[in-house]
Design a protein around this motif. Structure first.
Motif, mmCIF file in Angstrom:
data_model
loop_
_atom_site.group_PDB
_atom_site.id
_atom_site.type_symbol
_atom_site.label_atom_id
_atom_site.label_comp_id
_atom_site.label_asym_id
_atom_site.label_seq_id
_atom_site.Cartn_x
_atom_site.Cartn_y
_atom_site.Cartn_z
ATOM 1 N N LEU A 63 27.115 21.200 15.453
ATOM 2 C CA LEU A 63 26.326 21.716 16.568
ATOM 3 C C LEU A 63 25.000 22.287 16.080
ATOM 4 C CD1 LEU A 63 26.185 22.509 19.599
ATOM 5 C CD2 LEU A 63 27.322 24.649 18.983
ATOM 6 N N PHE A 64 25.043 23.057 14.994
ATOM 7 C CA PHE A 64 23.816 23.657 14.463
ATOM 8 C C PHE A 64 22.848 22.595 13.951
ATOM 9 C CE2 PHE A 64 26.321 27.731 13.279
ATOM 10 C CZ PHE A 64 26.270 28.144 14.591
ATOM 11 N N ARG A 65 23.391 21.611 13.271
ATOM 12 C CA ARG A 65 22.517 20.602 12.655
ATOM 13 C C ARG A 65 21.953 19.640 13.692
ATOM 14 N NH1 ARG A 65 23.693 19.611 7.169
ATOM 15 N NH2 ARG A 65 22.009 18.088 7.243
ATOM 16 N N GLN A 66 22.799 19.156 14.615
ATOM 17 C CA GLN A 66 22.382 18.077 15.514
ATOM 18 C C GLN A 66 21.731 18.586 16.802
ATOM 19 O OE1 GLN A 66 25.578 15.242 16.103
ATOM 20 N NE2 GLN A 66 26.258 15.430 13.986
ATOM 21 N N SER A 67 22.267 19.667 17.364
ATOM 22 C CA SER A 67 21.723 20.163 18.629
ATOM 23 C C SER A 67 20.614 21.184 18.427
ATOM 24 C CB SER A 67 22.839 20.786 19.484
ATOM 25 O OG SER A 67 23.756 19.801 19.870
ATOM 26 N N LEU A 68 20.775 22.061 17.433
ATOM 27 C CA LEU A 68 19.769 23.100 17.185
ATOM 28 C C LEU A 68 18.803 22.713 16.074
ATOM 29 C CD1 LEU A 68 21.992 26.299 17.506
ATOM 30 C CD2 LEU A 68 20.708 25.083 19.269
ATOM 31 N N HIS A 69 19.051 21.558 15.431
ATOM 32 C CA HIS A 69 18.144 20.991 14.417
ATOM 33 C C HIS A 69 17.900 21.972 13.254
ATOM 34 C CE1 HIS A 69 17.511 17.898 17.403
ATOM 35 N NE2 HIS A 69 17.102 18.811 18.271
ATOM 36 N N MET A 70 18.961 22.604 12.789
ATOM 37 C CA MET A 70 18.858 23.521 11.653
ATOM 38 C C MET A 70 18.989 22.757 10.347
ATOM 39 S SD MET A 70 21.128 26.829 12.783
ATOM 40 C CE MET A 70 20.680 27.873 14.171
ATOM 41 N N SER A 71 18.314 23.236 9.318
ATOM 42 C CA SER A 71 18.468 22.690 7.971
ATOM 43 C C SER A 71 19.776 23.200 7.368
ATOM 44 C CB SER A 71 17.298 23.144 7.101
ATOM 45 O OG SER A 71 17.372 24.550 6.871
ATOM 46 N N PRO A 72 20.228 22.624 6.241
ATOM 47 C CA PRO A 72 21.447 23.141 5.601
ATOM 48 C C PRO A 72 21.373 24.632 5.285
ATOM 49 C CG PRO A 72 20.885 21.008 4.692
ATOM 50 C CD PRO A 72 19.754 21.386 5.585
ATOM 51 N N LEU A 73 20.225 25.099 4.769
ATOM 52 C CA LEU A 73 20.094 26.519 4.465
ATOM 53 C C LEU A 73 20.135 27.352 5.742
ATOM 54 C CD1 LEU A 73 19.627 28.824 2.505
ATOM 55 C CD2 LEU A 73 17.163 28.381 2.660
ATOM 56 N N GLN A 74 19.454 26.900 6.776
ATOM 57 C CA GLN A 74 19.482 27.624 8.041
ATOM 58 C C GLN A 74 20.892 27.662 8.635
ATOM 59 O OE1 GLN A 74 16.499 25.253 10.049
ATOM 60 N NE2 GLN A 74 14.953 26.874 9.905
ATOM 61 N N THR A 75 21.629 26.579 8.444
ATOM 62 C CA THR A 75 23.003 26.545 8.935
ATOM 63 C C THR A 75 23.856 27.583 8.210
ATOM 64 O OG1 THR A 75 22.844 24.201 9.503
ATOM 65 C CG2 THR A 75 25.056 25.104 9.196
ATOM 66 N N GLY A 76 23.697 27.665 6.892
ATOM 67 C CA GLY A 76 24.441 28.673 6.136
ATOM 68 C C GLY A 76 24.116 30.083 6.577
ATOM 69 N N VAL A 77 22.841 30.353 6.808
ATOM 70 C CA VAL A 77 22.427 31.683 7.273
ATOM 71 C C VAL A 77 22.945 31.935 8.682
ATOM 72 C CG1 VAL A 77 20.431 33.111 7.862
ATOM 73 C CG2 VAL A 77 20.400 31.727 5.778
ATOM 74 N N ALA A 78 22.963 30.894 9.508
ATOM 75 C CA ALA A 78 23.415 31.050 10.894
ATOM 76 C C ALA A 78 24.871 31.489 10.969
ATOM 77 C CB ALA A 78 23.232 29.736 11.652
ATOM 78 N N PHE A 79 25.650 31.173 9.944
ATOM 79 C CA PHE A 79 27.063 31.536 9.938
ATOM 80 C C PHE A 79 27.308 32.987 9.512
ATOM 81 C CE2 PHE A 79 28.431 27.048 10.148
ATOM 82 C CZ PHE A 79 29.526 27.200 10.992
ATOM 83 N N LEU A 80 26.292 33.689 9.054
ATOM 84 C CA LEU A 80 26.498 35.038 8.540
ATOM 85 C C LEU A 80 27.145 35.994 9.547
ATOM 86 C CD1 LEU A 80 23.307 35.612 6.346
ATOM 87 C CD2 LEU A 80 25.662 35.206 5.592
ATOM 88 N N PRO A 81 26.803 35.934 10.851
ATOM 89 C CA PRO A 81 27.506 36.826 11.784
ATOM 90 C C PRO A 81 29.020 36.631 11.800
ATOM 91 C CG PRO A 81 25.546 35.932 12.817
ATOM 92 C CD PRO A 81 25.714 35.191 11.529
ATOM 93 N N MET A 82 29.490 35.447 11.401
ATOM 94 C CA MET A 82 30.925 35.201 11.315
ATOM 95 C C MET A 82 31.474 35.578 9.934
ATOM 96 S SD MET A 82 33.076 31.616 11.367
ATOM 97 C CE MET A 82 32.968 31.231 13.113
ATOM 98 N N THR A 83 30.768 35.188 8.875
ATOM 99 C CA THR A 83 31.339 35.317 7.536
ATOM 100 C C THR A 83 31.227 36.721 6.945
ATOM 101 O OG1 THR A 83 29.256 34.484 6.606
ATOM 102 C CG2 THR A 83 31.013 32.877 7.007
ATOM 103 N N VAL A 84 30.184 37.468 7.321
ATOM 104 C CA VAL A 84 30.063 38.836 6.790
ATOM 105 C C VAL A 84 31.257 39.704 7.190
ATOM 106 C CG1 VAL A 84 28.715 40.964 6.899
ATOM 107 C CG2 VAL A 84 27.564 38.785 6.484
#
Length: 479
Positions: free
Chosen positions: A319-340
């Motif tokens: 979803l992040f990559r295809q719909s929101l057009h995030m890069s791999p690094l941006q995708t990793g950062v986007a997950f921080l609210p879940m992983t922290v």
């Protein structure tokens, strides 16, 4: 989401278990032994937690190395898939047997042997000359990981026989494991960018050495059990779990004949397992474990939590990559609210469990997970931007980190005498099955729907929401 130096006498420790049972690690010693110092127990706990961190790190770190791995070793897409899943298939298949071995021969022996094998296997993996050699070595790492996880749970139970102390220790153990999920993709990306894919295996060698050093003291020593192992049932269980996991992975990737063959093999092995269990004087699934309503509820809830967590970690990047057009690094950062929260919230959960028991954080965790998945589904249907998705990420991150430490505490506390390792192995086995079902089930909706903004993805995200809500009701009713 498993006796010893610690008890000064063989008398039962005062555990507030719903089944009035005493964990093996608190009562199997028949001679008086010195109680480890607080410092010795802390060092041992850090070592056990670091070992678990290393095992979980290997579950996530390889995915970011796939492009570099393909460029270096070549091979087919199937080979790359097995480089990732070969580890998890063997790991999941051997968890039940590894728990029984830990109970029979001593959890500390199983744990340290697994860590040593993990370090050596990682060193060999870093030097793999071709892809299929790496696949075989990944299977070896799965064997080592299976030896470590149930044994680590049993050691924690042994180190901390007092319930409140154990709850806090499980929280530390869970926090470090959560840190592995949080840093795995980022650390893997940094290592691959700087040194290539072989570095993600080489990093395990010093981690294994430090773990062995921290767990070398007397504090982790556990007595050998006396319960024999029914190897026929254990082998049938391994084959059934392994083939079932393989069938689910194949079904999720569209491999119909492969999935059907593995599924049929799993069914036959499962029937053999049931027949062997009925005749066995020492069954794999200890009846006393299955008679505990609290334990069974925790096992099913553990499967639901892993279904949701692993399924989301598979679907949301698309979803992040295809719909929101995030890069791999941006995708990793986007997950921080879940992983922290995976890394920090278990410490709060441990305090809650120590004060009031595991039921409240279990209910809160399952409720938050269901709410987070519902937010994701609504966000997909309405085409919402990332801030709405971030709300779902926060809910799921806190949901997992509330539920899993409480589930582990419930299982190890209610485990009948002499079965701490087996109970830990069973918990991790059902969690692994839940994780595989999450990827296969949610991934099937994405494959069918094609586009990540279609209603099919919303249905995929509603699956874990419903499952976690149902388990919250079950846990609430059974207490």
């Amino acid at each position: 989401m498993p006796a010893v130096d610690s008890p000064p006498s063989p008398s039962p420790s005062p555990l507030p278990s719903p089944t009035s049972s005493t964990p093996a690690s608190a009562s199997t010693s028949t001679s008086t032994r010195s109680v480890p110092t607080s410092r010795a127990r802390t060092i041992a706990l850090l070592g056990v937690s670091l070992g678990y961190f290393m095992v979980l790190l290997d579950l996530t770190v390889l995915s970011v190395a796939e492009p570099d791995l393909a460029d270096s070793l070549g091979g087919s897409v199937a080979g790359l898939q097995w480089a990732v899943s070969g580890y998890t298939v063997v790991f999941g298949a051997l968890l039940l047997t590894a728990g029984a071995v830990a109970d029979r021969f001593g959890a500390h022996r199983a744990f340290r042997a697994g860590i040593l094998l993990f370090g050596l296997g990682s060193l060999l993996s870093a030097g793999a000359p071709d892809l299929w050699t790496l696949v075989a070595l990944r299977g070896l790492l799965g064997v080592a990981a299976a030896a470590c996880v149930p044994a680590s749970m049993a050691i924690v139970t042994t180190l901390y026989p007092v319930p409140a102390e154990r709850a806090r220790a499980v929280a530390v153990w869970a926090a470090l494991s959560g840190a592995a999920l949080a840093v795995g993709p980022i650390a893997g990306g940094l290592l691959v960018d700087a040194f290539g894919w072989r570095a993600i295996f080489l990093i395990n060698v010093p981690l294994a050495a430090v773990t062995l050093a921290l767990t070398a003291g007397r504090a982790v020593r556990c007595a050998r059990g006396t319960r024999p192992i029914d190897w026929t049932s254990q082998l049938a269980a391994c084959v059934a779990l392994g083939l079932a996991t393989d069938a689910l992975i194949a079904a999720g990737s569209g491999g119909g004949p492969h999935a059907a063959g593995s599924g049929a093999g799993a069914l036959l092995a499962g029937l053999l397992f049931v027949a062997s269990e009925r005749r066995s004087a020492h069954p794999v699934l200890t009846p006393a474990i299955l008679r505990s309503r609290a334990t069974v509820s925790a096992l099913l809830a553990g499967a639901a939590v892993n279904f949701a967590m692993t399924g989301l970690l598979f679907v949301l990047p698309l979803l992040f990559r295809q719909s929101l057009h995030m890069s791999p690094l941006q995708t990793g950062v986007a997950f921080l609210p879940m992983t922290v929260p995976f890394a920090v919230n278990p410490l709060l959960t441990g305090r809650i469990v120590a004060r009031s028991g595991p039921r409240t954080p279990m209910l809160a965790g399952l409720g938050l997970l269901a709410s987070g998945c519902l937010v994701f589904a609504v966000a997909v249907l309405t085409g919402s931007a990332y801030p709405v998705l971030a709300i779902g990420l926060v809910c799921t991150g806190f949901g997992v980190s509330f539920a899993l430490p409480a589930l582990v505490t419930t299982v190890v506390t209610t485990a009948p005498e002499g079965t701490a390792g087996a109970a830990g192995g069973l918990l991790n086995a059902v969690r692994q099955i839940g994780a595989t079902l999450g990827v296969a089930g949610m991934g099937a909706f994405v494959t069918v729907g094609g586009a990540t903004d279609s209603p099919d993805l919303a249905w995929a995200l509603l699956l874990p929401a419903v499952l976690c809500a149902v388990m919250a009701v079950a846990v609430g009713r059974r207490g």
